[in-house]
Design an enzyme around this catalytic site. Structure first.
Site, PDB file in Angstrom:
ATOM      1  N   ARG A  23       0.836  -1.255  -0.060  1.00  0.00           N
ATOM      2  CA  ARG A  23      -0.124   0.081   0.024  1.00  0.00           C
ATOM      3  C   ARG A  23       0.818   1.422   0.020  1.00  0.00           C
ATOM      4  O   ARG A  23       0.359   2.335  -0.194  1.00  0.00           O
ATOM      5  CB  ARG A  23      -1.004   0.132   1.286  1.00  0.00           C
ATOM      6  N   GLU A  28       8.329   7.648  10.619  1.00  0.00           N
ATOM      7  CA  GLU A  28       8.535   8.863  11.649  1.00  0.00           C
ATOM      8  C   GLU A  28       9.899   9.582  11.300  1.00  0.00           C
ATOM      9  O   GLU A  28      10.868   9.213  11.428  1.00  0.00           O
ATOM     10  CB  GLU A  28       8.505   8.154  12.941  1.00  0.00           C
ATOM     11  N   GLN A  47      11.510  26.600  12.550  1.00  0.00           N
ATOM     12  CA  GLN A  47      11.121  26.950  11.361  1.00  0.00           C
ATOM     13  C   GLN A  47      11.324  25.920  10.344  1.00  0.00           C
ATOM     14  O   GLN A  47      12.352  25.092  10.697  1.00  0.00           O
ATOM     15  CB  GLN A  47      11.857  27.919  11.000  1.00  0.00           C
ATOM     16  N   ASP A  48      10.468  25.472   9.454  1.00  0.00           N
ATOM     17  CA  ASP A  48      10.688  24.372   8.253  1.00  0.00           C
ATOM     18  C   ASP A  48      10.798  25.205   7.335  1.00  0.00           C
ATOM     19  O   ASP A  48       9.991  25.970   6.755  1.00  0.00           O
ATOM     20  CB  ASP A  48       9.394  23.317   8.353  1.00  0.00           C
ATOM     21  N   ASN A  49      11.671  24.596   6.258  1.00  0.00           N
ATOM     22  CA  ASN A  49      11.852  25.377   5.074  1.00  0.00           C
ATOM     23  C   ASN A  49      11.906  24.143   3.843  1.00  0.00           C
ATOM     24  O   ASN A  49      12.033  22.854   4.241  1.00  0.00           O
ATOM     25  CB  ASN A  49      13.254  26.097   4.915  1.00  0.00           C
ATOM     26  N   ARG A  59      23.136  24.701  -3.964  1.00  0.00           N
ATOM     27  CA  ARG A  59      22.753  25.791  -2.922  1.00  0.00           C
ATOM     28  C   ARG A  59      23.906  25.724  -1.843  1.00  0.00           C
ATOM     29  O   ARG A  59      23.970  24.871  -1.004  1.00  0.00           O
ATOM     30  CB  ARG A  59      21.420  25.506  -2.543  1.00  0.00           C
ATOM     31  N   HIS A  62      26.289  27.627   2.824  1.00  0.00           N
ATOM     32  CA  HIS A  62      25.722  28.825   3.889  1.00  0.00           C
ATOM     33  C   HIS A  62      25.774  28.576   5.465  1.00  0.00           C
ATOM     34  O   HIS A  62      25.692  27.408   5.614  1.00  0.00           O
ATOM     35  CB  HIS A  62      24.179  29.076   3.463  1.00  0.00           C
ATOM     36  N   TYR A 132      14.004  21.054   5.397  1.00  0.00           N
ATOM     37  CA  TYR A 132      14.976  21.307   6.490  1.00  0.00           C
ATOM     38  C   TYR A 132      14.288  21.874   7.664  1.00  0.00           C
ATOM     39  O   TYR A 132      13.590  22.906   7.386  1.00  0.00           O
ATOM     40  CB  TYR A 132      16.327  21.563   6.208  1.00  0.00           C
TER      41      TYR A 132
END
Length: 187
Positions: A23, A28, A47-49, A59, A62, A132
């Site tokens: 299925r 988790e 915060q989630d991005n 990218r 950073h 992230y």
């Protein structure tokens, strides 16, 4: 979940347990108590991005300076990327070294990158959705970067230079020897 310290032990690969059948699957992806037990300290993600990028988009690398330095827990929802964390903690025995891990929708692995590391990724599949969590809000004043192609870092991005697609900002980041700001190891 399995928590596996990498060659720089503060960077941790997270391998979640996946339950699947005909299925589909269930996984988790985050559990605060197990996560904090594994890393040995409290992290409050706030915060989630999420980003979507095409093949060759790089990218990074950073980071944010204190007081808005960020720890990150990163994963790939669709596609695959090479994810890289570079130790920029002054005085660290692994200063300037990096960890590179392939993250994909198939392996469902995540990488925890603590404060004091520059972070970046390159998309290896036709496209990728990258997600992230961070433990500090974005601050333009504290936003910094490191050159993805600094020869002292010796990062193999697994794609040729002509395949890479970078923002104008990321093309102009300084080398490690000219790092703007930094972090003290053990602080």
């Amino acid at each position: 979940m399995n928590f596996i310290p990498q060659s720089i032990p503060d960077v941790i690969l997270v391998q979640p347990k996946v339950w699947g059948d005909d299925r589909g699957y269930f996984v988790e992806t985050f559990r605060q108590d197990k996560f904090e037990e594994a890393i040995g300290y409290k992290v409050d993600f706030c915060q989630d991005n999420e980003s979507k990028s095409i093949k060759g988009v790089l990218r990074g690398l950073h980071y944010q300076l204190p007081p808005f330095a960020q720890s990150k827990l990163v994963r790939v929802i669709d596609g695959r990327v090479l994810d890289v964390a570079v130790d920029i903690r002054m005085g660290s025995p692994t200063f300037g070294q990096h960890v590179a891990v392939e993250l994909s929708a198939e392996n469902k692995q995540q990488l925890f990158i603590p404060q004091g590391f520059a972070h970046g990724f390159v998309v290896l599949s036709d496209s990728a959705i990258f997600a992230y969590k961070v433990d500090s809000y974005y601050s333009p004043e504290c936003d910094r970067g490191l050159a993805f192609n600094d020869p002292t870092l010796q990062i193999d991005w697994q794609l040729s230079a002509d395949e890479l697609k970078l923002s104008e900002k990321d093309k102009k980041q300084p080398n490690l020897s000219n790092l703007d700001g930094g972090f003290e190891y053990g602080k």
